[in-house]
Design a protein around this motif. Structure first.
Motif, PDB file in Angstrom:
ATOM      1  N   LEU A 146       0.821  -1.206   0.000  1.00  0.00           N
ATOM      2  CA  LEU A 146       0.000   0.000   0.000  1.00  0.00           C
ATOM      3  C   LEU A 146       0.860   1.265   0.000  1.00  0.00           C
ATOM      4  O   LEU A 146       0.366   2.354  -0.331  1.00  0.00           O
ATOM      5  CB  LEU A 146      -0.933  -0.001   1.216  1.00  0.00           C
ATOM      6  N   ASP A 147       2.113   1.130   0.385  1.00  0.00           N
ATOM      7  CA  ASP A 147       3.064   2.260   0.386  1.00  0.00           C
ATOM      8  C   ASP A 147       4.373   1.731  -0.192  1.00  0.00           C
ATOM      9  O   ASP A 147       5.193   1.169   0.535  1.00  0.00           O
ATOM     10  CB  ASP A 147       3.265   2.775   1.805  1.00  0.00           C
ATOM     11  N   PRO A 148       4.609   1.854  -1.511  1.00  0.00           N
ATOM     12  CA  PRO A 148       5.728   1.176  -2.188  1.00  0.00           C
ATOM     13  C   PRO A 148       7.116   1.658  -1.771  1.00  0.00           C
ATOM     14  O   PRO A 148       8.109   1.057  -2.196  1.00  0.00           O
ATOM     15  CB  PRO A 148       5.462   1.464  -3.664  1.00  0.00           C
ATOM     16  N   TYR A 149       7.190   2.690  -0.954  1.00  0.00           N
ATOM     17  CA  TYR A 149       8.496   3.169  -0.499  1.00  0.00           C
ATOM     18  C   TYR A 149       8.744   2.859   0.976  1.00  0.00           C
ATOM     19  O   TYR A 149       9.785   3.214   1.528  1.00  0.00           O
ATOM     20  CB  TYR A 149       8.638   4.666  -0.759  1.00  0.00           C
ATOM     21  N   GLN A 150       7.790   2.172   1.591  1.00  0.00           N
ATOM     22  CA  GLN A 150       7.922   1.777   2.984  1.00  0.00           C
ATOM     23  C   GLN A 150       8.499   0.354   3.048  1.00  0.00           C
ATOM     24  O   GLN A 150       7.887  -0.603   2.589  1.00  0.00           O
ATOM     25  CB  GLN A 150       6.560   1.820   3.692  1.00  0.00           C
ATOM     26  N   LYS A 151       9.702   0.209   3.639  1.00  0.00           N
ATOM     27  CA  LYS A 151      10.364  -1.092   3.678  1.00  0.00           C
ATOM     28  C   LYS A 151       9.701  -2.004   4.702  1.00  0.00           C
ATOM     29  O   LYS A 151       9.323  -1.564   5.794  1.00  0.00           O
ATOM     30  CB  LYS A 151      11.839  -0.940   4.036  1.00  0.00           C
ATOM     31  N   ILE A 152       9.572  -3.277   4.335  1.00  0.00           N
ATOM     32  CA  ILE A 152       9.129  -4.315   5.258  1.00  0.00           C
ATOM     33  C   ILE A 152      10.142  -5.468   5.143  1.00  0.00           C
ATOM     34  O   ILE A 152      11.227  -5.294   4.567  1.00  0.00           O
ATOM     35  CB  ILE A 152       7.695  -4.790   4.945  1.00  0.00           C
ATOM     36  N   ALA A 153       9.822  -6.624   5.666  1.00  0.00           N
ATOM     37  CA  ALA A 153      10.750  -7.762   5.617  1.00  0.00           C
ATOM     38  C   ALA A 153      11.078  -8.122   4.169  1.00  0.00           C
ATOM     39  O   ALA A 153      10.212  -8.104   3.290  1.00  0.00           O
ATOM     40  CB  ALA A 153      10.132  -8.961   6.328  1.00  0.00           C
ATOM     41  N   ARG A 154      12.324  -8.429   3.948  1.00  0.00           N
ATOM     42  CA  ARG A 154      12.771  -8.780   2.607  1.00  0.00           C
ATOM     43  C   ARG A 154      12.144 -10.097   2.134  1.00  0.00           C
ATOM     44  O   ARG A 154      11.831 -10.984   2.941  1.00  0.00           O
ATOM     45  CB  ARG A 154      14.288  -8.936   2.570  1.00  0.00           C
ATOM     46  N   ALA A 155      12.003 -10.211   0.825  1.00  0.00           N
ATOM     47  CA  ALA A 155      11.631 -11.484   0.227  1.00  0.00           C
ATOM     48  C   ALA A 155      12.884 -12.345   0.061  1.00  0.00           C
ATOM     49  O   ALA A 155      14.006 -11.809  -0.048  1.00  0.00           O
ATOM     50  CB  ALA A 155      10.964 -11.250  -1.128  1.00  0.00           C
ATOM     51  N   ASN A 156      12.716 -13.637   0.047  1.00  0.00           N
ATOM     52  CA  ASN A 156      13.856 -14.546  -0.062  1.00  0.00           C
ATOM     53  C   ASN A 156      13.629 -15.551  -1.180  1.00  0.00           C
ATOM     54  O   ASN A 156      12.499 -15.990  -1.420  1.00  0.00           O
ATOM     55  CB  ASN A 156      14.074 -15.294   1.261  1.00  0.00           C
ATOM     56  N   GLU A 157      14.740 -15.934  -1.809  1.00  0.00           N
ATOM     57  CA  GLU A 157      14.662 -16.883  -2.916  1.00  0.00           C
ATOM     58  C   GLU A 157      15.949 -17.701  -2.955  1.00  0.00           C
ATOM     59  O   GLU A 157      17.045 -17.182  -2.706  1.00  0.00           O
ATOM     60  CB  GLU A 157      14.471 -16.141  -4.239  1.00  0.00           C
ATOM     61  N   ILE A 158      15.836 -18.979  -3.253  1.00  0.00           N
ATOM     62  CA  ILE A 158      17.013 -19.849  -3.385  1.00  0.00           C
ATOM     63  C   ILE A 158      17.764 -19.491  -4.664  1.00  0.00           C
ATOM     64  O   ILE A 158      17.163 -19.289  -5.722  1.00  0.00           O
ATOM     65  CB  ILE A 158      16.603 -21.334  -3.417  1.00  0.00           C
ATOM     66  N   ALA A 159      19.092 -19.422  -4.562  1.00  0.00           N
ATOM     67  CA  ALA A 159      19.933 -19.140  -5.723  1.00  0.00           C
ATOM     68  C   ALA A 159      21.067 -20.158  -5.780  1.00  0.00           C
ATOM     69  O   ALA A 159      21.554 -20.623  -4.748  1.00  0.00           O
ATOM     70  CB  ALA A 159      20.500 -17.724  -5.657  1.00  0.00           C
TER      71      ALA A 159
END
Length: 425
Positions: free
Chosen positions: A178-191
């Protein structure tokens, strides 16, 4: 990306080719501190810091290899533990902002990548395993990691953040929808990273190097666009400075040379030459215990000192016009070969003869073929250096009896021979 793939394929092929050459004898002149041994103590830990660009390749990428604009750079740190000169493990962290896009959309964000990697030093697979010129290491590593990231999708023309079709949320990960410049917990992905590196040893404390790594994501969401033919991936080349942890009077084990007799897994390796010599000695013991004296195996040694200056000699006898060796001949010649292996400074003269029933030119050619057949067995079958032999075809010269006095078929048999004479240093 084709260039990276080509370099990687060539490195792997070179690695496999070098592994096949591990049976070669190690003739290097090394100082004791350069030579690896499980009984010695070496430094095994190191820490490296580096810096380079992070180039994203995903469904929004408009460039083939290098960005035409919006370059992003970031640091990396890695802690490495050497297990063996050919193998190591490291834990690596890298972080950078990123941007990729086309004429309609672009994604921007930040990534922190954590990975654990297994490393193999390709030059340790070479015929003479160890650092190239004692200064260079080439390595390949593969691992598994986690990409922890934030990303937003923007319109290229207006820079506005893209919303979903309902217009209720923004297309973001790691930010508040709802607020694209407000940071929340990062997303994670296997690499999964695949890396090729080159490093140069400065001294006992520091190395410098270059590393290029491609990291493939598993879930295809780094750009926040869950469509497209390929999973997201990012390329990270970097220059690095490495500090080798430990006592400065000792080498780091990654800069040591493995001795002959051990494979890349530090397991004892059979010496093919030692096996061949042992098998040859056993054959000779069996031959001596069963040897039967035959008419055509008479050894004419009583004049060898006078003729050749050496009484250490074996004679091989041939049928008319023939130059082929049989099994018994191989055993006789093997006694010479065994002596040469144990006495590496000795040399051998191969004298070829033929009876005088044909013309001199043909006799010379037959005696030459007999010399070459004997030489071929020593060089091709026993692996002895060709330069230790001298061929001396005599034809019908220097026969046991002069031509006008040859009345016995036994004398003709004796004249159809090759004398193999050992000359001690």
């Amino acid at each position: 990306m084709r260039l990276f793939s080509t370099i990687l394929i060539l490195a792997i092929v070179g690695c496999l080719h070098s592994a096949m050459a591990q049976s070669s004898t190690d003739h290097r002149q090394l100082e004791e501190h350069q030579r690896y041994s499980r009984d010695k103590i070496f430094n095994t830990w190191s820490i490296a810091v580096g810096y380079g660009p992070l180039v994203m390749h995903n469904d929004l990428t408009s460039y083939a290899v290098f960005p035409d604009k919006h370059w992003n750079f970031g640091p990396t740190v890695r802690l490495a533990k050497q297990i063996h000169p050919a193998w190591a493990l490291d834990f690596q962290i890298l972080t950078s902002d990123f941007r990729s896009g086309n004429e309609i959309y672009y994604s921007v964000g930040n990534i922190i990548d954590y990975s654990v990697n297994a490393i193999t030093y390709i030059n340790q697979w070479f015929t003479y395993p160890g650092p190239m010129r004692d200064k260079w290491n080439l390595y390949l590593k593969i691992g598994v990691g986690v990409a922890s990231f934030r990303t937003r999708v923007h319109y290229t023309e207006t820079d506005e953040v893209v919303q979903n079709r309902e217009g209720t949320e923004y297309i973001v990960l790691g930010y508040d929808p709802l607020d694209p410049y407000q940071k929340i917990a990062r997303a994670n992905e296997i690499a999964t990273p695949l890396t090729l590196g080159l490093e140069y040893r400065i001294n006992r404390s520091f190395d410098i190097g270059f590393e290029t790594t491609m990291r493939w994501s598993i879930e295809d969401k780094l750009d926040n666009i869950l469509v497209g033919a390929n999973n997201d991936k990012y390329w990270y080349p970097s220059l690095q400075l490495t500090y080798k942890i430990g006592k400065k009077d000792k080498r780091h084990s990654r800069w040591t040379h493995r001795g002959y007799g051990f494979n890349v897994f530090d397991k004892p390796k059979k010496d093919p030459l030692a096996e061949e010599v042992a098998a040859l000695e056993e054959q000779l013991r069996q031959y001596e215990s069963k040897k039967v004296v035959k008419i055509d195996s008479i050894k004419i040694k009583h004049h060898s000192m006078r003729i050749y200056g050496s009484n250490n000699m074996v004679s091989i006898y041939f049928d008319s016009y023939e130059s082929k060796l049989d099994t018994k001949d191989h055993v006789d010649l093997a006694t010479i070969g065994l002596y040469m292996v144990k006495n590496p400074r000795s040399t051998v003269g191969i004298y070829g003869y033929n009876d005088s029933r044909e013309n001199p030119e043909e006799n010379m050619e037959i005696s030459k073929k007999r010399c070459e057949e004997v030489l071929s067995y020593f060089v091709d079958d026993l692996g002895i250096d060709k330069n230790r032999f001298t061929l001396l075809p005599k034809g019908e010269n220097d026969l046991l009896l002069p031509k006008n006095k040859q009345k016995s078929s036994a004398i003709e048999v004796i004249n159809r021979r090759a004398d193999i004479v050992i000359f001690k240093p």
